[in-house]
Scaffold this motif. Sequence first.
Motif, PDB file in Angstrom:
ATOM      1  N   UNK A 102      36.474   6.202  -7.288  1.00 25.66           N
ATOM      2  CA  UNK A 102      35.900   7.495  -7.653  1.00 25.66           C
ATOM      3  C   UNK A 102      34.392   7.494  -7.475  1.00 25.66           C
ATOM      4  N   UNK A 103      33.859   8.704  -7.222  1.00 31.10           N
ATOM      5  CA  UNK A 103      32.436   8.728  -6.908  1.00 31.10           C
ATOM      6  C   UNK A 103      31.608   9.251  -8.092  1.00 31.10           C
ATOM      7  N   UNK A 104      30.405   8.744  -8.155  1.00 37.03           N
ATOM      8  CA  UNK A 104      29.530   9.071  -9.259  1.00 37.03           C
ATOM      9  C   UNK A 104      29.088  10.531  -9.196  1.00 37.03           C
ATOM     10  N   UNK A 105      29.177  11.225 -10.326  1.00 39.33           N
ATOM     11  CA  UNK A 105      28.752  12.625 -10.369  1.00 39.33           C
ATOM     12  C   UNK A 105      27.470  12.765 -11.182  1.00 39.33           C
ATOM     13  N   UNK A 106      27.465  12.126 -12.351  1.00 36.20           N
ATOM     14  CA  UNK A 106      26.303  12.249 -13.236  1.00 36.20           C
ATOM     15  C   UNK A 106      25.665  10.875 -13.408  1.00 36.20           C
ATOM     16  N   UNK A 107      24.364  10.845 -13.278  1.00 40.31           N
ATOM     17  CA  UNK A 107      23.671   9.591 -13.471  1.00 40.31           C
ATOM     18  C   UNK A 107      22.553   9.774 -14.480  1.00 40.31           C
TER      19      UNK A 107
ATOM     20  N   UNK B 169      26.471   6.037 -15.858  1.00 37.30           N
ATOM     21  CA  UNK B 169      26.857   7.083 -14.927  1.00 37.30           C
ATOM     22  C   UNK B 169      28.290   7.493 -15.191  1.00 37.30           C
ATOM     23  N   UNK B 170      28.594   8.707 -14.810  1.00 38.21           N
ATOM     24  CA  UNK B 170      29.923   9.259 -15.053  1.00 38.21           C
ATOM     25  C   UNK B 170      30.518   9.653 -13.707  1.00 38.21           C
ATOM     26  N   UNK B 171      31.769   9.263 -13.511  1.00 40.65           N
ATOM     27  CA  UNK B 171      32.421   9.549 -12.228  1.00 40.65           C
ATOM     28  C   UNK B 171      33.023  10.944 -12.241  1.00 40.65           C
ATOM     29  N   UNK B 172      33.275  11.448 -11.035  1.00 42.46           N
ATOM     30  CA  UNK B 172      33.913  12.750 -10.892  1.00 42.46           C
ATOM     31  C   UNK B 172      35.298  12.734 -11.548  1.00 42.46           C
ATOM     32  N   UNK B 173      35.589  13.803 -12.265  1.00 38.81           N
ATOM     33  CA  UNK B 173      36.881  14.004 -12.935  1.00 38.81           C
ATOM     34  C   UNK B 173      37.159  13.007 -14.044  1.00 38.81           C
ATOM     35  N   UNK B 174      36.098  12.363 -14.520  1.00 39.75           N
ATOM     36  CA  UNK B 174      36.275  11.385 -15.591  1.00 39.75           C
ATOM     37  C   UNK B 174      36.186  12.076 -16.960  1.00 39.75           C
ATOM     38  N   UNK B 175      36.908  11.525 -17.933  1.00 42.59           N
ATOM     39  CA  UNK B 175      36.753  11.953 -19.318  1.00 42.59           C
ATOM     40  C   UNK B 175      35.921  10.883 -19.999  1.00 42.59           C
TER      41      UNK B 175
END
Lengths: 263, 248
Positions: free
Chosen positions: A5-10, A35-41
């Motif tokens: 999964x790819x990083x969305x928020x850093x 960092x938070x990945x795309x579609x992660x909870x």
Amino acid sequence: MEVMSKTLIEVRNLTKLYNGGLGKPITALQDVNFSVAKEEFFTIIGPSGCGKSTLLNLIAGLDKPSSGEVLVNGVKINKPNPQLMAIMFQEHALYNWRTVLRNVEFGLEIRGVSKAERRTKALHYIRLVGLQGFEDKYPNQLSGGMKQRAALARALSLETDILLMDEPFGALDEQTRLLLGLELTRIWQETKKTIIFVTHSLSEAAFLSDRILVMSARPGRVKRIYNVDIRRPRDPNSDEVNHIKALIWNEIKDEALSMMKGG
Amino acid sequence: MRFKFKVLIFQFFILFLIILVWELTSANVSIIFLAPPTQVFPLLFNIWYYADILPHISITGFEILVSFGLATSTGLSVGFMLGTWKLLRTTYEPLLAALYAVPSVVWYPLLLLFLGLDVASKIAFAYILSFFPIVLSTIQGVSQVDVVLVKAAYSMGASKLTTFYKVIIPAALPIILSGISTGLALCVTGVIVGEMLGGIRGLGVLIASAATRFETARYFVLTILVIIIAFAVNYCGKIIERLGGRGA
């Protein structure tokens, strides 16, 4: 899955100082990195007063960091971006003079969406959170749980990739909280959003999250990040969930104690 | 519905009782002190009697409207300004609150001196009375709007101006409207008292002159007119407050 999964928020080296009033600035957050990945909870948990809400406000662009930065898709956040992020607060923050329907329409109204379109969207999300039949009620005619559902519908109606939630079920009783947690999981899976969820509830964190960030007592720092590799749908009372709860509690116990003693 | 009807019956009963006591008392008292209802009511319902009173009523009404209009417009603008601007509020709100506590009658001689005996001094006096509750409640209403409501609006992309009229004003409305309603009631008091204390035209002037000339029946007729006006104004005030509706 996590690896691909790819990083969305850093969040990079985020520090926030406050004026304590006694001349000495208070460090609410210090060098926070994750960092938070795309579609992660993604859940942030910590003792009360550790700066969880401050952190969320900074991510939302509602407050400015003293140093460091928040990047979404590589772009720096310095003001609220309703195309990108919707926020839900602990207090429902509904407008008492507007019906549920018109509350849910508010964000779209600000965005300049046509009347017909915002009505259609609002009704869709009211149905999604299970509030059909209550469109024309006013917030003070609803129970606490229903108000939070309405607030969730309002946040969802913006159709952003990111949903920030600041202790959204914190003021509710345990049963309502559990039910709304279940529904949030369903909605999250349906809408494929990335959620950052702030809570002080161990059960909520263990039951809902893909990853859990445990914060230290003031100044708030990242103490540890846990992966929660429990298959969904989850059972809130399963051994696996309880195991995670115990792990976080061990991590958080001393911090909570130090906050209580005013350390 | 039945309950409302009962309330109405009781209200009429009280009214009837008052008139009865009034009639019985006046039978035993000199007409200089108390005119009997049997003498007052025929006058009250005699249209011709109003030929000379009507212009005075319209003057009083004019004074009420003008002073209330001025108090509302300036009270709201100053209130919105101080309510949203913390520095101004912290500076001036204590001053306004202290002035509100001063019995406004002390200003009246000064107003008569500067503005003369006619309409202007009454308008100014009533203005002073009604401005304060309006401005103070507006400040209170605006500054006490829950921050999370404002934060939510910002997070949904609302500008400061949009937030002001879509969130702050509606959220503050119930408190503001109750201030306006109080202001309206005080405005009527101001105009009548001002006229009675010294004036040329208006209902209060007539009342004062009837009282000093011991024209007791006329005094009562005029007083009842004031009561009717006060009731009407009070009713308007209630309607204004109800405009706040569901906000809280």
